[in-house]
Scaffold this motif. Structure first.
Motif, PDB file in Angstrom:
ATOM      1  N   GLY A 184       0.797  -1.222   0.000  1.00 29.41           N
ATOM      2  CA  GLY A 184       0.000   0.000   0.000  1.00 29.41           C
ATOM      3  C   GLY A 184       0.829   1.271   0.000  1.00 29.41           C
ATOM      4  N   HIS A 185       2.145   1.159   0.075  1.00 26.60           N
ATOM      5  CA  HIS A 185       3.014   2.336   0.133  1.00 26.60           C
ATOM      6  C   HIS A 185       3.123   3.001  -1.235  1.00 26.60           C
ATOM      7  N   SER A 186       3.240   4.325  -1.225  1.00 31.62           N
ATOM      8  CA  SER A 186       3.481   5.097  -2.443  1.00 31.62           C
ATOM      9  C   SER A 186       2.431   4.818  -3.513  1.00 31.62           C
ATOM     10  N   GLN A 187       1.172   4.840  -3.089  1.00 32.61           N
ATOM     11  CA  GLN A 187       0.062   4.562  -3.986  1.00 32.61           C
ATOM     12  C   GLN A 187      -1.020   5.630  -3.843  1.00 32.61           C
ATOM     13  N   ILE A 188      -1.825   5.760  -4.892  1.00 32.70           N
ATOM     14  CA  ILE A 188      -2.994   6.632  -4.867  1.00 32.70           C
ATOM     15  C   ILE A 188      -4.206   5.794  -5.241  1.00 32.70           C
ATOM     16  N   LYS A 189      -5.241   5.854  -4.407  1.00 31.77           N
ATOM     17  CA  LYS A 189      -6.431   5.038  -4.607  1.00 31.77           C
ATOM     18  C   LYS A 189      -7.695   5.880  -4.466  1.00 31.77           C
ATOM     19  N   ALA A 190      -8.786   5.358  -5.019  1.00 34.39           N
ATOM     20  CA  ALA A 190     -10.097   5.989  -4.887  1.00 34.39           C
ATOM     21  C   ALA A 190     -11.045   5.027  -4.192  1.00 34.39           C
ATOM     22  N   PHE A 191     -11.911   5.588  -3.315  1.00 35.84           N
ATOM     23  CA  PHE A 191     -12.848   4.785  -2.527  1.00 35.84           C
ATOM     24  C   PHE A 191     -14.252   5.354  -2.693  1.00 35.84           C
ATOM     25  N   ASN A 192     -15.223   4.446  -2.778  1.00 38.81           N
ATOM     26  CA  ASN A 192     -16.622   4.855  -2.889  1.00 38.81           C
ATOM     27  C   ASN A 192     -17.149   5.208  -1.503  1.00 38.81           C
ATOM     28  N   VAL A 193     -17.445   6.484  -1.284  1.00 42.93           N
ATOM     29  CA  VAL A 193     -17.927   6.936   0.028  1.00 42.93           C
ATOM     30  C   VAL A 193     -19.345   7.483  -0.084  1.00 42.93           C
ATOM     31  N   SER A 194     -20.095   6.973  -1.072  1.00 39.51           N
ATOM     32  CA  SER A 194     -21.470   7.429  -1.240  1.00 39.51           C
ATOM     33  C   SER A 194     -22.290   7.202   0.017  1.00 39.51           C
ATOM     34  N   ASN A 195     -22.051   6.061   0.676  1.00 37.59           N
ATOM     35  CA  ASN A 195     -22.691   5.782   1.961  1.00 37.59           C
ATOM     36  C   ASN A 195     -21.591   5.717   3.005  1.00 37.59           C
ATOM     37  N   VAL A 196     -21.341   6.843   3.679  1.00 36.50           N
ATOM     38  CA  VAL A 196     -20.155   6.953   4.523  1.00 36.50           C
ATOM     39  C   VAL A 196     -20.250   6.150   5.813  1.00 36.50           C
ATOM     40  N   THR A 197     -21.377   5.609   6.126  1.00 41.65           N
ATOM     41  CA  THR A 197     -21.511   4.875   7.391  1.00 41.65           C
ATOM     42  C   THR A 197     -21.469   3.363   7.199  1.00 41.65           C
ATOM     43  N   SER A 198     -21.393   2.897   5.951  1.00 44.22           N
ATOM     44  CA  SER A 198     -21.576   1.461   5.730  1.00 44.22           C
ATOM     45  C   SER A 198     -20.285   0.661   5.762  1.00 44.22           C
ATOM     46  N   THR A 199     -19.167   1.259   5.401  1.00 45.03           N
ATOM     47  CA  THR A 199     -17.944   0.489   5.212  1.00 45.03           C
ATOM     48  C   THR A 199     -16.733   1.259   5.702  1.00 45.03           C
ATOM     49  N   THR A 200     -15.797   0.528   6.331  1.00 47.64           N
ATOM     50  CA  THR A 200     -14.470   1.080   6.591  1.00 47.64           C
ATOM     51  C   THR A 200     -13.497   0.320   5.717  1.00 47.64           C
ATOM     52  N   TYR A 201     -12.801   1.042   4.850  1.00 46.58           N
ATOM     53  CA  TYR A 201     -11.893   0.410   3.907  1.00 46.58           C
ATOM     54  C   TYR A 201     -10.503   0.241   4.500  1.00 46.58           C
ATOM     55  N   ASP A 202      -9.824  -0.823   4.075  1.00 40.42           N
ATOM     56  CA  ASP A 202      -8.405  -1.035   4.359  1.00 40.42           C
ATOM     57  C   ASP A 202      -7.634  -0.514   3.155  1.00 40.42           C
ATOM     58  N   PHE A 203      -6.787   0.502   3.366  1.00 36.99           N
ATOM     59  CA  PHE A 203      -6.102   1.108   2.230  1.00 36.99           C
ATOM     60  C   PHE A 203      -5.264   0.088   1.472  1.00 36.99           C
ATOM     61  N   ASP A 204      -4.612  -0.834   2.181  1.00 38.60           N
ATOM     62  CA  ASP A 204      -3.700  -1.770   1.526  1.00 38.60           C
ATOM     63  C   ASP A 204      -4.416  -2.683   0.536  1.00 38.60           C
ATOM     64  N   SER A 205      -5.610  -3.125   0.886  1.00 39.82           N
ATOM     65  CA  SER A 205      -6.271  -4.159   0.091  1.00 39.82           C
ATOM     66  C   SER A 205      -7.507  -3.688  -0.660  1.00 39.82           C
ATOM     67  N   ASP A 206      -8.060  -2.550  -0.316  1.00 37.41           N
ATOM     68  CA  ASP A 206      -9.298  -2.085  -0.926  1.00 37.41           C
ATOM     69  C   ASP A 206      -9.046  -0.889  -1.848  1.00 37.41           C
ATOM     70  N   GLY A 207     -10.100  -0.470  -2.533  1.00 36.69           N
ATOM     71  CA  GLY A 207     -10.031   0.743  -3.345  1.00 36.69           C
ATOM     72  C   GLY A 207      -9.588   0.508  -4.777  1.00 36.69           C
ATOM     73  N   LEU A 208      -9.841   1.512  -5.618  1.00 38.25           N
ATOM     74  CA  LEU A 208      -9.432   1.504  -7.015  1.00 38.25           C
ATOM     75  C   LEU A 208      -8.077   2.185  -7.120  1.00 38.25           C
ATOM     76  N   ARG A 209      -7.070   1.443  -7.571  1.00 33.05           N
ATOM     77  CA  ARG A 209      -5.715   1.985  -7.647  1.00 33.05           C
ATOM     78  C   ARG A 209      -5.574   2.852  -8.903  1.00 33.05           C
ATOM     79  N   LEU A 210      -5.151   4.090  -8.693  1.00 34.47           N
ATOM     80  CA  LEU A 210      -4.887   4.993  -9.815  1.00 34.47           C
ATOM     81  C   LEU A 210      -3.424   4.970 -10.239  1.00 34.47           C
ATOM     82  N   GLY A 211      -2.541   4.618  -9.321  1.00 35.24           N
ATOM     83  CA  GLY A 211      -1.129   4.550  -9.655  1.00 35.24           C
ATOM     84  C   GLY A 211      -0.332   4.068  -8.466  1.00 35.24           C
TER      85      GLY A 211
END
Length: 482
Positions: A184-211
């Protein structure tokens, strides 16, 4: 002659006072011995002082200035008063509790949800912009703790509503864990936060990687027309190549293109930008074995610095995603903001520490075309034009402002935070401000950037000052002749 000399001295004092008054049109003077310089046609004022390491800033829909005060770990909110173009802080309150917030801040388009980040987590709150209060705290992204580069910049996409982009840097100068996607180091990701109370994401394993392979990309922005995502990267310190110290002018700082969130296809989206093995060239002549390198080319780290480099070479680095533009080494870009038309990208450069002669400590602008691409080519060394800087870089960092975050209002005026001096500045292009209109948070600035001129405030000095200058020159010449 003594009388003429005394007269010259008197006029000189009067002239100096006149210039000082015209350069301090509004608010307090900059802190300490700070001496800013502005491009012709721009004005500066100090809006706020005494803040505790202000970093990320924004304007909410009610016109309040929200500031991440890194020194206190909170978001504070400040009402703004304006009188004849002079902007000052009215009342100030802390909006969030102390959660070690250190840089990132965002707000939903309707102004009802506030986002901020610490080195480990991204948080959200329901936000009442009239009362400047929050409720319903939620943790959206977690497991980002690390040392060294601890900012987690936030960007809410306008082209893909509900997607929150989060940047995460390396944990050291050369972080070999960043070579592994799972770190998860030196990465940029996007997360769906449309429903901010439903999910807590793990940066290392979740999200859409942009680079990935992005050493420490702090500033990030979405082009208002194309939807393209751009970031600005702080590159490495103290590099050598083939045993030669190259750190003075290498590697370059970078403007990187990460693709789109709106569905537009981009072949390199989510790709590897080369770190920890590859870096962009700036001072090509200072690089040993540079026959195949130009400004912006990626070159491989010196094997003497990396016993684990797995024989990475310049040829390998040339196959990684290149930067879109590069800047002088060690200027430390920390924010990027587009104007409303997308013809300009404003960038703050926090300033160097790993260089004999200081560089950076300024806010500059880069020209973009209608398609959302920089006008200059990768090999350009003049893409960034300086607008707001320090007059004497030899005084930096101790007696200089160090710009961090920006917020642009409907008149094209740019609020800029300086964490080192605890200030918020307001930079105005008078032509743009007088011709602009829009909602409280629209971002509109003029295109085109005149050369920098020394001095603060109105570059068109009052007529009385010019008359005094003429008299001073005449008397000085008379004194010398006699």
């Amino acid at each position: 002659m003594m009388m003429q000399t005394a007269t010259v001295a008197t006029l000189l004092a009067t002239l100096s006072l006149s210039f000082a008054q015209s350069s301090s049109r509004c608010g307090p003077a900059p802190s300490g011995s700070i001496q800013p310089s502005l491009a012709s046609g721009y004005h500066m004022q100090v809006v706020a002082t005494g803040l505790s390491k202000p970093r990320g800033i924004l304007l909410d829909n009610a016109g309040n200035l929200l500031v991440v005060e890194q020194g206190r770990g909170v978001v504070s909110a400040h009402t703004l008063n304006e009188n004849n173009g002079c902007v000052s802080v009215g009342t100030s309150i802390d909006v969030t509790p102390a959660l070690s917030l250190n840089h990132g801040i965002e707000i939903s388009n309707d102004g009802s949800t506030l986002f901020a980040s610490s080195s480990e987590n991204v948080y959200s709150w329901s936000y009442n912009q009239r009362a400047r209060t929050v409720s319903n705290n939620a943790t959206l992204v977690e497991h980002m703790a690390g040392s060294d580069h601890t900012t987690r910049t936030l960007l809410l996409s306008n082209k893909a509503p509900g997607l929150l982009v989060v940047t995460r840097g390396s944990t050291s100068n050369i972080d070999f864990d960043a070579a592994s996607l799972s770190s998860g180091h030196s990465q940029i990701k996007a997360f769906n936060v449309s429903n901010v109370t439903s999910t807590t994401y793990d940066f290392d394993s979740d999200g859409l990687r942009l680079g990935w392979g992005l050493r420490n990309d702090v500033g990030i922005a979405e082009h208002p027309n194309s939807g393209g995502i751009y970031s600005v990267e702080n590159s490495a310190d103290q590099l050598t190549r083939m045993g030669v110290d190259i750190h003075e002018n290498n590697p370059a700082e970078e403007l990187n293109f990460l693709g789109y969130l709106n569905g537009t296809e981009y072949a390199s989206q989510g790709g590897n930008f080369g770190y920890p093995w590859c870096f962009a060239a700036w001072g090509v002549d200072e690089l040993p074995d540079n026959d195949n390198l130009t400004v912006g080319s990626q070159f491989a780290i010196d094997a003497s610095q990396d016993s684990n480099n797995e024989n990475r070479t310049d040829a390998y680095c040339a196959q990684q995603v290149p930067p879109r533009l590069v800047f002088q080494a060690h200027m430390a870009p920390l924010d990027i903001k587009f104007n409303n038309s997308g013809t300009e990208a404003w960038i703050t450069f926090h300033g160097s520490w790993n260089r004999d002669e200081p560089v950076g400590y300024k806010m500059s602008v880069v020209a973009f075309n209608a398609n959302g691409d920089p006008v200059d080519a990768l090999q350009s060394k003049t893409a960034a034009r300086d607008i707001f800087s320090n007059q004497d870089l030899s005084q930096c960092p101790d007696n200089c402002f160090r710009p961090v975050g920006m917020a642009i209002d409907s008149r094209g005026r740019i609020f800029v935070s300086s964490d080192a001096s605890g200030e918020i500045y307001l930079i105005t292009n008078e032509a743009a401000a007088s011709n602009s209109s829009g909602s409280p948070n629209s971002t509109s600035t003029s295109s085109g950037s005149p050369p920098v001129s020394t001095g603060v405030g109105n570059s068109n000095q009052p007529a009385a000052v010019l008359i005094l200058a003429g008299l001073l020159c005449t008397l000085a010449l008379t004194t010398l002749i006699n």
